[in-house]
Design an enzyme around this catalytic site. Sequence first.
Site, mmCIF file in Angstrom:
data_model
loop_
_atom_site.group_PDB
_atom_site.id
_atom_site.type_symbol
_atom_site.label_atom_id
_atom_site.label_comp_id
_atom_site.label_asym_id
_atom_site.label_seq_id
_atom_site.Cartn_x
_atom_site.Cartn_y
_atom_site.Cartn_z
ATOM 1 C CB CYS A 1 -1.071 -2.495 6.749
ATOM 2 S SG CYS A 1 -1.924 -0.835 6.407
ATOM 3 C CB CYS B 1 -4.773 -0.521 9.758
ATOM 4 S SG CYS B 1 -4.901 -1.715 8.539
ATOM 5 C CE LYS C 1 -7.983 5.350 1.800
ATOM 6 N NZ LYS C 1 -7.275 4.851 2.754
ATOM 7 N NE ARG D 1 -1.416 0.546 -0.884
ATOM 8 C CZ ARG D 1 -2.136 -0.072 -1.785
ATOM 9 N NH1 ARG D 1 -1.569 -0.616 -2.768
ATOM 10 N NH2 ARG D 1 -3.479 -0.382 -1.578
ATOM 11 N NE ARG E 1 -3.038 -3.240 2.359
ATOM 12 C CZ ARG E 1 -2.165 -2.286 2.164
ATOM 13 N NH1 ARG E 1 -2.103 -1.391 1.472
ATOM 14 N NH2 ARG E 1 -1.162 -2.436 3.246
ATOM 15 C CE LYS F 1 -8.309 1.191 2.615
ATOM 16 N NZ LYS F 1 -7.421 0.965 3.856
ATOM 17 C CE1 TYR G 1 -2.746 12.595 3.635
ATOM 18 C CE2 TYR G 1 -3.837 12.135 1.456
ATOM 19 C CZ TYR G 1 -3.266 11.789 2.730
ATOM 20 O OH TYR G 1 -3.353 10.444 2.916
ATOM 21 C CG HIS H 1 -1.072 -8.610 3.472
ATOM 22 N ND1 HIS H 1 -2.198 -8.160 2.617
ATOM 23 C CD2 HIS H 1 -0.318 -9.188 2.801
ATOM 24 C CE1 HIS H 1 -1.880 -8.626 1.480
ATOM 25 N NE2 HIS H 1 -0.510 -9.106 1.585
ATOM 26 C CB CYS H 2 -5.132 -4.697 6.586
ATOM 27 S SG CYS H 2 -4.630 -3.617 5.288
ATOM 28 C CB SER I 1 -1.956 9.861 -1.594
ATOM 29 O OG SER I 1 -2.139 8.689 -2.090
HETATM 30 ZN ZN LIG Z 1 -4.188 -1.592 6.559
#
Ligand SMILES: [Zn+2]
Lengths: 331, 331, 331, 331, 331, 331
Positions: free
Chosen positions: D124, D122, D251, D208, D220, D198, D317, D131-132, D278
């Site tokens: 970002c 990505c 996701k 983030r 986004r 997503k 995680y 931004h992506c 997360s």
């Molecule tokens: Zn991104």
Amino acid sequence: MSAKNKLHSSQFHPILRKINEQNVDISFHNIMYPVFIVEDDNQQQVIPSMPSVYRFGLNKLIDHLTPLVEIGLKSILMFGVIDILPKDEIGTNADSNKNPVIRALPILRQKFPDLLIACDVCLCPYTSHGHCGIIEEDGINNEKSIERIANIALEYVRHGAHIVAPSDMMDNRIFAIKNKLIQNGMEKRCSVLSYSVKFASGFYGPFRDAAKSTPQQGDRKGYQLPPGSRGLAIRAARRDVDEGADMLMVKPGIAYLDIVRDVKNEFPEYPMFIYQVSGEYAMILHGAKAGAFDIKNILSETLISMRRAGVDCIITYFAPTILEWMKDGHL
Amino acid sequence: MSAKNKLHSSQFHPILRKINEQNVDISFHNIMYPVFIVEDDNQQQVIPSMPSVYRFGLNKLIDHLTPLVEIGLKSILMFGVIDILPKDEIGTNADSNKNPVIRALPILRQKFPDLLIACDVCLCPYTSHGHCGIIEEDGINNEKSIERIANIALEYVRHGAHIVAPSDMMDNRIFAIKNKLIQNGMEKRCSVLSYSVKFASGFYGPFRDAAKSTPQQGDRKGYQLPPGSRGLAIRAARRDVDEGADMLMVKPGIAYLDIVRDVKNEFPEYPMFIYQVSGEYAMILHGAKAGAFDIKNILSETLISMRRAGVDCIITYFAPTILEWMKDGHL
Amino acid sequence: MSAKNKLHSSQFHPILRKINEQNVDISFHNIMYPVFIVEDDNQQQVIPSMPSVYRFGLNKLIDHLTPLVEIGLKSILMFGVIDILPKDEIGTNADSNKNPVIRALPILRQKFPDLLIACDVCLCPYTSHGHCGIIEEDGINNEKSIERIANIALEYVRHGAHIVAPSDMMDNRIFAIKNKLIQNGMEKRCSVLSYSVKFASGFYGPFRDAAKSTPQQGDRKGYQLPPGSRGLAIRAARRDVDEGADMLMVKPGIAYLDIVRDVKNEFPEYPMFIYQVSGEYAMILHGAKAGAFDIKNILSETLISMRRAGVDCIITYFAPTILEWMKDGHL
Amino acid sequence: MSAKNKLHSSQFHPILRKINEQNVDISFHNIMYPVFIVEDDNQQQVIPSMPSVYRFGLNKLIDHLTPLVEIGLKSILMFGVIDILPKDEIGTNADSNKNPVIRALPILRQKFPDLLIACDVCLCPYTSHGHCGIIEEDGINNEKSIERIANIALEYVRHGAHIVAPSDMMDNRIFAIKNKLIQNGMEKRCSVLSYSVKFASGFYGPFRDAAKSTPQQGDRKGYQLPPGSRGLAIRAARRDVDEGADMLMVKPGIAYLDIVRDVKNEFPEYPMFIYQVSGEYAMILHGAKAGAFDIKNILSETLISMRRAGVDCIITYFAPTILEWMKDGHL
Amino acid sequence: MSAKNKLHSSQFHPILRKINEQNVDISFHNIMYPVFIVEDDNQQQVIPSMPSVYRFGLNKLIDHLTPLVEIGLKSILMFGVIDILPKDEIGTNADSNKNPVIRALPILRQKFPDLLIACDVCLCPYTSHGHCGIIEEDGINNEKSIERIANIALEYVRHGAHIVAPSDMMDNRIFAIKNKLIQNGMEKRCSVLSYSVKFASGFYGPFRDAAKSTPQQGDRKGYQLPPGSRGLAIRAARRDVDEGADMLMVKPGIAYLDIVRDVKNEFPEYPMFIYQVSGEYAMILHGAKAGAFDIKNILSETLISMRRAGVDCIITYFAPTILEWMKDGHL
Amino acid sequence: MSAKNKLHSSQFHPILRKINEQNVDISFHNIMYPVFIVEDDNQQQVIPSMPSVYRFGLNKLIDHLTPLVEIGLKSILMFGVIDILPKDEIGTNADSNKNPVIRALPILRQKFPDLLIACDVCLCPYTSHGHCGIIEEDGINNEKSIERIANIALEYVRHGAHIVAPSDMMDNRIFAIKNKLIQNGMEKRCSVLSYSVKFASGFYGPFRDAAKSTPQQGDRKGYQLPPGSRGLAIRAARRDVDEGADMLMVKPGIAYLDIVRDVKNEFPEYPMFIYQVSGEYAMILHGAKAGAFDIKNILSETLISMRRAGVDCIITYFAPTILEWMKDGHL
Ligand SMILES: [Zn+2]
Ligand SMILES: [Zn+2]
Ligand SMILES: [Zn+2]
Ligand SMILES: [Zn+2]
Ligand SMILES: [Zn+2]
Ligand SMILES: [Zn+2]
């Protein structure tokens, strides 16, 4: 006589009935309001066959929309109507600088920053012959027509339309529009709402009066769908999905709820619009006026029926009335 | 822009359009005519909210039907209406010797030997409270109600009804009727047409006027279906199929075409009836009268839409008009 | 790279996103509030593991519900909790005159005439062993258990419950309850909401604290479903549909949305409930408290996700908060 | 009460329950571990919002992974995070020689020859605006963005990535990446794992923080999916399948299990990944810490639920904890 | 040549291949071990046609199972074999006190408290004629046979069987067994694993030797299924589901994987067993012995193929070998 | 115990059983015979691992085929094997003038004018490294490989092959072959039978011995399918259908009947071939030899099972035996 076949236990209480009426609530985003815009910014024209519906000039339209947006109006569908500007073979004024829709778009975007603005895209209000495509000797030239329609759509997007809604029923116009938008780097800021399943219906009478778009001669049966054809209806929706439509429409409304269900079953991923057309508007209004039924009763039942059939957004001239009712907590 | 997505080629010619409109023709057997019959054999009563519809005494009814049968009428649905006979808690006169339907049946069978005669079966036109079941302290007693309804159905069959059509929406009344007919050895000479999917609709207003069957208090929302509920609609049809119904009905018509499609998809092996109810009749009539559209256009489109949605037989007050048009070779 | 595969055009505007989020709005009838009621009418007990959730005596409960009903609360789910009354082998106080639910029902019906009142039906809060059935030497006696549960359900209906919701997961308890209600002529005034698909989950911890219903020994894995079993989930829902359930439930909520979708796909005619259980409540609350996310964000997303998965009504301890937000026009 | 509807016989014994929990076992290849890698090879940074999760420099990462690989870790997902290297408009350091992922790849491949290494792709984490995609005056330029993303993906493959996983949600980036790889003769040594579905979720908060990728302004929502939209979810997965994705992802995880089921039903041929993000990590951790439930209980139930919904590989995680449990023979 | 059709990118790495081989792992609960038990508790009989398979007396069986349970064996399927006890017309010794299975059950339950114990239920090892039902003049008497089989099943359950597995293929024996168990209050502590889809196969040869159950005359083609019939296979599985089976089986294994897939597609809610029968055992063993292939290779591929086809539990004489491999971390 | 669940009535008579075994007959056109052809026209080589299978020189092959064609052999699948001709990097002798297949084709066409002749197309018997593609530093170069394979296919067609059957599993080789044939105007005289779903199986051992095609190093797991992957199997078949295959194959046979069913369900319009490979041949042969079962029994059951799973044509080394049996009227 198994318990499974006893239904009264599921419906004896009003809240139980609501729970059994799944996904038929009407929220603000389920309503889109069609408006007619004319050249003279300060005019407000009566439409005899459609009581309480008007053609507005830009200033009058802003006045009309302001209180509606305040009470919850989320989206409009704009139709340009011209009286003074000339009509010609190719509908030049559909996307000229003087077109009332094109002039209005930037101003409406600024006045109502949260309002979702859709523009009907067609040639018929701007052509001298009143057909939705470009006519040649042996009928409509489909290729030229969709090229023209794609150019008009592009202009509307350039001027701020969030949605372009081609109502012409030419073959492959969704492809033509999407392609045009992609080539101009604008496909990301505009949804295409296709009048996918538009029947050659008798319910359009009053509208043509409103939009001044009756064909001079011939009819639209060669491109609008025959009312009895489920097969062509599904094929038309599939065509538009294949060509990149963002949203689908069935038109007219009440007599085509089975088609809504068919299309929703086939393409559940796509938001489904329905257009409660002028004849339906008139029929409910006059039936109520004649005392056959209560308008609120029948209109609510009709909207609920549309939602039940699979509709996500209803385009209706009754929008101001409905919003009024929602304000009062009704509906 | 694959050829698959080009539709004009399938619809440019009128016959091609007919070929694409599959199974939507209207033949005589696709129409059933509802008639109201009163006690005084020589009366013909005007119904203010339903222009051109009358309540007939037996003699008048015969006069009215004779030319219709001659031009093709194949079936009627009879509703008894009483003015003079007393109404009571259990609707005694629904199946007494004086009931106008019971008196008429043998005579109509004789006069019109080829006519298929259906009888609506309900308590509401004969009960003092106007409800479709037997009322006790805490509401309708379902068991007593269906026992009563089964007895009424049996009487109609004994007097010559080809079809009994229970419209009450009590749970398990199809089971009760079928059982009663079997016990009396009559199940073979009578079809049960169930008002399977009957919604608590605002479109019934004028009918209640016609049938003099408005409930004195309360409404029918505890047993008629909530308009937004697809789920209960399917469950109701499945219940009747499970209990032995010969034919299914959706009522009202126009606003429930999606439900017709749902039920037809689920139970394709059962003939599907639709009842174009009084409010629909009024709405089309008044809309046309106000000039919003041409009645023939709209009525034809509406009937075609019902057929397209999966309807096999349409119960409609417009039957005489439609037969008239068919006589001329139209439709 | 066909236009069909370009999605940004469908989602660049907030209203477009709403239109693409089909049928996920939260209306008042989509929320049911679970409440715990104790014997002492004037008590309000804190539940340490569930911040902001209380066990109420009747008077306190009325005080608590009054403002909620005013701002839109449409339905509650009652759990009786006993401290003073004795618990025994067969849960005698589940339906004795002293049971707090039974005492409260007529008063709540009178105080809140439009409120839809559901009662959880189980033995575990009233048995000395804390199991949901009647225990004999070699485990639960299913037949005796469902007979007992049916009797409790009947008492709740007699005292005014609109809905009985058996949470025990004994085999065939829906059949037993429906049968009992039919025999007593009460099946028409009560819906059965089945905890159809109730998993043996770790998310119930805090609830058992709240309802004082932890089993003395053993666990409920022999009758609650194993979390990994799609097969038993579908079989359990089908069992309840076959036996006459009016409405289905999946419990717990968030980790079982795939099961909601499976059950909704299989039985679309039935309203689908979900129970956002105590562990989910705690997890969101503590996550937000620790600063990992904003509670309104996450709770809204969670509710929308449940609706998207096919839920018609969400049972949630967050109901007061949600109603508060809806009052402000949010959500 | 047919035997078919008796379920207890299928679940009274632990092994019977396992047999009824079909295909929910967790094996090593069902777990993928996401790791953050920073520029300074010897650093190990704490992430305040994600207890026990760190950003590692290469040497520290090797130290961290070594024992995990020994006990069964089969695959990782790498995220580069930069502090010292400059961020710019086009994310130059996403694929520069100094990018920590690019530097690490050959060394990790050598150190852990059997480990399957995926790289998040990505813009970002490397753009000044966060931004992506590549931002121009009127928003993201999709064409330039996917060209850039394809180039980054190519570099990762060149340096040894087995899988590239674009997380940007630009339209047609799978097509762009696959095309780029094919043109460079590298498509056979790299799988494309698409973050297909997503959502614009509130559950990403802590990430983030970890990846230092919060957008400077705007959000986004124009390219990540609206949480309530089943339709766009399916369309997004179909888009990626059409464009050549090898594997699909949903996701976030827990609140989207219905979408996993929908996508798995639609595309059973494709391995399905889920990202337990997360916010989910935090929610479980803090809920357990507050004593609401036991972490092993809830985490196991959550992983089983994901597998039950149709997930083939879980990105989490919690991987080190889970591997630890598997080592002990648990799970 | 779209990227979608390039597959090498999905399979170039061993872990990628594992990820693409969805749900084919073999865990301990996926294996069930069939054992033959004889009257003399201290005997261990060689079976010439099945190398490494024995008939055990109870004490020898305990010795044989002890190390297997230690390394992970979770379930066995017991077959009684009698040499000394007399065989008669009705298979009296199938459930007499002297039956080796009945004697062994309580002791095995005590010795191996966590082991899931299934018992094959049939008449053929105990009848003088060697058929699976009770023979009368004109063939098998189905009603008497299933009554007898149900009684045998009941005895096994009474003595501790967790699962009864009728292998007889009489019509409606599942119904008979379930009913018998319900009447005796034991249906909750026993699963019924139906040999639902058992073909009249040539692969059973060595087994009949092992179980001493070859019919004296005639064959079993009148009740076992014809190998070519998909239709009867599905009907047989549906019959058992309708009658209350908890689990289904296809037998034999390898040549019927398409039937496994058919049955799994039709009844995904039910655990699917497969019986890798004696002929398959012999074929793999002798093929390997002759050097045609490596046994571990072929057996693993075979087990994976069964799992891929939809099998949840494999009944196999190779169980000890497989457990051995799993202990070493292989498989 | 409904009659629907009584199966014996459908199977008590041998002809009834045949009637219930739908579409499993073996006719001559259901069998294809694989033959190995070597350079020396007069040689006949024994293959130790495959008793009764030989490698033939052209003259010997004609001798061998003549009586088979007389008794009904309809089609063969030819494999070239070279001993004397050199192998190189690109498999030059796969389509050189000296290739035994190419030399044989015109002669076999002339000798057996009605025989359908298929040619296996691959590089592995002709390359020095034994792989099915062209190897470069970092593995197989797919583009060069399919170009080479297409050229070989073209040569076989030029010399008279009716069918070319690429067994290499390179991506897009069907596309390459079809394209090559079209460009050379030969696509109309050749079917492409794709080894679509070819697994990396342990059952191929003896074949490699026969075809002398074992890879020098590495294995074929990067291009042959992983045995556990239903997903890749479907994707592989879809790929070949998309690219123009005329017929599909699953290989090996017996352990993949579920995959045959999956592929047949997905692509019912394509003829389905199965390859009963060398390991299967050996397994049945050695099992029978060891006395575990009767070969005719087991082979018949196996062939019937393949047909039942959806196979239209079986490629088998047992072809001579089967034809022999069919000659006698058996099978
Ligand atoms: Zn991104
Ligand atoms: Zn137009
Ligand atoms: Zn009535
Ligand atoms: Zn309980
Ligand atoms: Zn037997
Ligand atoms: Zn090869």
